[in-house]
Design an enzyme around this catalytic site. Structure first.
Site, PDB file in Angstrom:
ATOM      1  N   ALA A  63      35.783 -67.877  75.611  1.00 51.09           N
ATOM      2  CA  ALA A  63      36.760 -67.554  76.640  1.00 51.09           C
ATOM      3  C   ALA A  63      36.301 -66.259  77.305  1.00 51.09           C
ATOM      4  CB  ALA A  63      38.127 -67.382  76.002  1.00 51.09           C
ATOM      5  N   GLY A 108      35.751 -69.838  72.138  1.00 50.69           N
ATOM      6  CA  GLY A 108      36.064 -71.003  72.978  1.00 50.69           C
ATOM      7  C   GLY A 108      34.833 -71.863  73.240  1.00 50.69           C
ATOM      8  N   GLU A 111      34.567 -73.986  70.332  1.00 49.47           N
ATOM      9  CA  GLU A 111      35.668 -74.969  70.390  1.00 49.47           C
ATOM     10  C   GLU A 111      35.369 -76.069  71.416  1.00 49.47           C
ATOM     11  OE1 GLU A 111      38.415 -71.734  70.916  1.00 49.47           O
ATOM     12  OE2 GLU A 111      39.528 -72.295  69.099  1.00 49.47           O
ATOM     13  N   GLU A 131      37.005 -64.887  66.662  1.00 49.69           N
ATOM     14  CA  GLU A 131      38.280 -64.393  67.182  1.00 49.69           C
ATOM     15  C   GLU A 131      38.930 -63.332  66.301  1.00 49.69           C
ATOM     16  OE1 GLU A 131      37.335 -67.516  67.244  1.00 49.69           O
ATOM     17  OE2 GLU A 131      37.868 -68.460  69.136  1.00 49.69           O
TER      18      GLU A 131
HETATM   19  N1  DAK Z   1      33.519 -63.193  78.158  1.00 43.29           N
HETATM   20  C1  DAK Z   1      33.132 -62.538  79.282  1.00 43.29           C
HETATM   21  N2  DAK Z   1      31.910 -62.014  79.444  1.00 43.29           N
HETATM   22  C2  DAK Z   1      31.023 -62.136  78.426  1.00 43.29           C
HETATM   23  C3  DAK Z   1      31.361 -62.819  77.229  1.00 43.29           C
HETATM   24  C4  DAK Z   1      32.689 -63.378  77.109  1.00 43.29           C
HETATM   25  N3  DAK Z   1      33.093 -64.064  76.056  1.00 43.29           N
HETATM   26  N4  DAK Z   1      30.284 -62.774  76.424  1.00 43.29           N
HETATM   27  C5  DAK Z   1      29.327 -62.112  77.084  1.00 43.29           C
HETATM   28  N5  DAK Z   1      29.766 -61.722  78.301  1.00 43.29           N
HETATM   29  C6  DAK Z   1      29.043 -60.982  79.348  1.00 43.29           C
HETATM   30  C7  DAK Z   1      28.823 -59.531  78.945  1.00 43.29           C
HETATM   31  O1  DAK Z   1      29.983 -58.766  79.225  1.00 43.29           O
HETATM   32  C8  DAK Z   1      27.664 -59.186  79.829  1.00 43.29           C
HETATM   33  O2  DAK Z   1      28.127 -58.981  81.143  1.00 43.29           O
HETATM   34  P1  DAK Z   1      27.578 -57.731  82.041  1.00 43.29           P
HETATM   35  O3  DAK Z   1      27.946 -56.517  81.274  1.00 43.29           O
HETATM   36  O4  DAK Z   1      26.082 -57.945  82.101  1.00 43.29           O
HETATM   37  O5  DAK Z   1      28.279 -57.866  83.348  1.00 43.29           O
HETATM   38  C9  DAK Z   1      26.838 -60.465  79.839  1.00 43.29           C
HETATM   39  O6  DAK Z   1      27.737 -61.505  79.478  1.00 43.29           O
HETATM   40  C10 DAK Z   1      25.700 -60.445  78.830  1.00 43.29           C
HETATM   41  O7  DAK Z   1      26.258 -60.159  77.574  1.00 43.29           O
HETATM   42  P2  DAK Z   1      25.620 -59.043  76.597  1.00 43.29           P
HETATM   43  O8  DAK Z   1      24.987 -57.948  77.385  1.00 43.29           O
HETATM   44  O9  DAK Z   1      26.679 -58.664  75.627  1.00 43.29           O
HETATM   45  O10 DAK Z   1      24.470 -59.903  75.899  1.00 43.29           O
HETATM   46  P3  DAK Z   1      23.866 -59.649  74.454  1.00 43.29           P
HETATM   47  O11 DAK Z   1      22.677 -60.533  74.362  1.00 43.29           O
HETATM   48  O12 DAK Z   1      23.669 -58.187  74.184  1.00 43.29           O
HETATM   49  O13 DAK Z   1      24.993 -60.149  73.426  1.00 43.29           O
HETATM   50  C11 DAK Z   1      26.647 -61.699  72.594  1.00 43.29           C
HETATM   51  C12 DAK Z   1      25.331 -61.511  73.384  1.00 43.29           C
HETATM   52  C13 DAK Z   1      27.051 -63.182  72.711  1.00 43.29           C
HETATM   53  C14 DAK Z   1      26.396 -61.367  71.114  1.00 43.29           C
HETATM   54  C15 DAK Z   1      27.723 -60.751  73.165  1.00 43.29           C
HETATM   55  O14 DAK Z   1      27.747 -60.941  74.577  1.00 43.29           O
HETATM   56  C16 DAK Z   1      29.089 -61.050  72.616  1.00 43.29           C
HETATM   57  O15 DAK Z   1      29.399 -60.701  71.465  1.00 43.29           O
HETATM   58  N6  DAK Z   1      29.927 -61.662  73.461  1.00 43.29           N
HETATM   59  C17 DAK Z   1      31.303 -61.975  73.074  1.00 43.29           C
HETATM   60  C18 DAK Z   1      31.307 -63.196  72.208  1.00 43.29           C
HETATM   61  C19 DAK Z   1      32.708 -63.526  71.718  1.00 43.29           C
HETATM   62  O16 DAK Z   1      33.346 -62.683  71.037  1.00 43.29           O
HETATM   63  N7  DAK Z   1      33.181 -64.680  72.084  1.00 43.29           N
HETATM   64  C20 DAK Z   1      34.517 -65.109  71.718  1.00 43.29           C
HETATM   65  C21 DAK Z   1      35.419 -64.760  72.841  1.00 43.29           C
HETATM   66  S1  DAK Z   1      37.100 -64.924  72.329  1.00 43.29           S
HETATM   67  C22 DAK Z   1      43.537 -68.618  72.924  1.00 43.29           C
HETATM   68  C23 DAK Z   1      42.663 -69.486  73.524  1.00 43.29           C
HETATM   69  C24 DAK Z   1      41.307 -69.268  73.442  1.00 43.29           C
HETATM   70  C25 DAK Z   1      40.824 -68.168  72.772  1.00 43.29           C
HETATM   71  C26 DAK Z   1      41.700 -67.309  72.169  1.00 43.29           C
HETATM   72  C27 DAK Z   1      43.074 -67.533  72.243  1.00 43.29           C
HETATM   73  N8  DAK Z   1      44.937 -68.861  72.963  1.00 43.29           N
HETATM   74  C28 DAK Z   1      45.414 -70.176  73.425  1.00 43.29           C
HETATM   75  C29 DAK Z   1      45.878 -67.913  72.562  1.00 43.29           C
HETATM   76  C30 DAK Z   1      39.407 -67.976  72.764  1.00 43.29           C
HETATM   77  C31 DAK Z   1      38.886 -66.775  72.472  1.00 43.29           C
HETATM   78  C32 DAK Z   1      37.469 -66.517  72.624  1.00 43.29           C
HETATM   79  O17 DAK Z   1      36.655 -67.333  72.968  1.00 43.29           O
END
Ligand code: DAK
Length: 232
Positions: A63, A108, A111, A131
């Site tokens: 997400a 997400g 998922e 998450e």
């Molecule tokens: N969202 C938005 N942008 C993201 C992103 C994300 N999930 N993941 C990466 N990016 C963006 C980064 O901000 C960066 O953007 P700029 O700064 O260049 O503008 C670009 O992608 C490159 O990322 P990194 O510079 O961080 O790249 P790295 O290779 O250093 O790291 C990484 C890759 C995948 C390890 C890191 O980007 C990371 O940890 N990203 C977050 C991964 C994550 O935590 N994903 C889960 C998201 S939470 C719900 C429904 C759904 C959900 C929850 C509740 N309800 C119904 C209540 C779902 C939740 C999720 O999915």
């Protein structure tokens, strides 16, 4: 379409999430585009769908965290519901959907892959439900679909720890069907899809429905559904 790239060939439709600079994170706009595409795929003559992410780094990093940090309760509700609609549509589509996981599939993103019927991955794939590390629980079906695919012990391990696993570990627990080299992931996925496409659309679609319904019902009811499907 701004965020989804659609390519069609011989009944195979490839949907590529095209936000490479954001690791294919799924904003509300991405989800809205998914709904439009899936609505069309429900009706058209396509046979097998492939979902993948643009670039070499990510299937989808989940997400859109940046988007989620800016929205209020009304939009958050809309976003949450939209995500479920997309994943439910994929699961209920009477055509096989294959995830070609070409890198990160987190939150997400994982998922989304879980809602697909088959998951292929490249060796650099990293899957996980991080998450809890963000203070939330999986919200697009992760607790339920992961449970059904890998069982409660493995689902709890992945969800409680938020740890990422590589393609090999994912395959060892049945989360990924097969691993292909990064160069071959898409071509192998397409050739697999083409083999399915040679079979009866109707029979494959009904089989998908029966397996999916079977997971949520007892054996007697599942067997009755199978008998009933013969008379449809
Ligand atoms: N969202 C938005 N942008 C993201 C992103 C994300 N999930 N993941 C990466 N990016 C963006 C980064 O901000 C960066 O953007 P700029 O700064 O260049 O503008 C670009 O992608 C490159 O990322 P990194 O510079 O961080 O790249 P790295 O290779 O250093 O790291 C990484 C890759 C995948 C390890 C890191 O980007 C990371 O940890 N990203 C977050 C991964 C994550 O935590 N994903 C889960 C998201 S939470 C719900 C429904 C759904 C959900 C929850 C509740 N309800 C119904 C209540 C779902 C939740 C999720 O999915």
């Amino acid at each position: 379409m701004q965020y989804l790239k659609i390519e069609k060939e011989d009944g195979i439709v490839q949907i590529t999430i095209d936000r490479e600079d954001k690791l294919n994170a799924m904003s509300l706009d991405v989800m809205n585009e998914f709904i439009s595409v899936l609505d069309e795929l429900e009706k058209d003559s396509s046979k097998v769908i492939i979902i993948t992410g643009a670039g070499q780094k990510a299937f989808s990093a989940g997400a859109d965290i940046e988007y989620m940090s800016k929205i209020g309760p009304t939009e958050a509700e809309k976003y949450a519901i939209r995500g479920h609609e997309v994943l439910n549509k994929i699961e209920k589509l009477e055509k096989p959907v294959i995830a070609a996981i070409n890198g990160y599939a987190l939150g997400g993103g994982c998922e989304l892959a879980l809602s697909c019927d088959i998951r292929f991955a490249s060796p650099n794939a990293q899957l996980g439900q991080p998450e809890v590390t963000l203070g939330i629980c999986p919200g697009w079906g992760g607790t339920q679909r992961l449970l059904r695919i890998v069982g409660p012990a493995r689902a709890k391990d992945l969800i409680f720890s938020g740890r990422r696993i590589n393609a090999e570990e994912a395959m060892s627990m049945g989360l990924v069907n097969k691993v292909f080299s990064s160069e071959n992931l898409l071509s192998e996925t397409k050739s697999y899809a083409k083999n399915i496409a040679k079979n009866s659309n109707y029979a494959v679609g009904i089989s998908k429905m029966l397996v999916n319904r079977g997971m949520d019902t007892n054996l007697d009811t599942g067997l009755k559904l199978e008998i009933y499907s013969w008379s449809l």
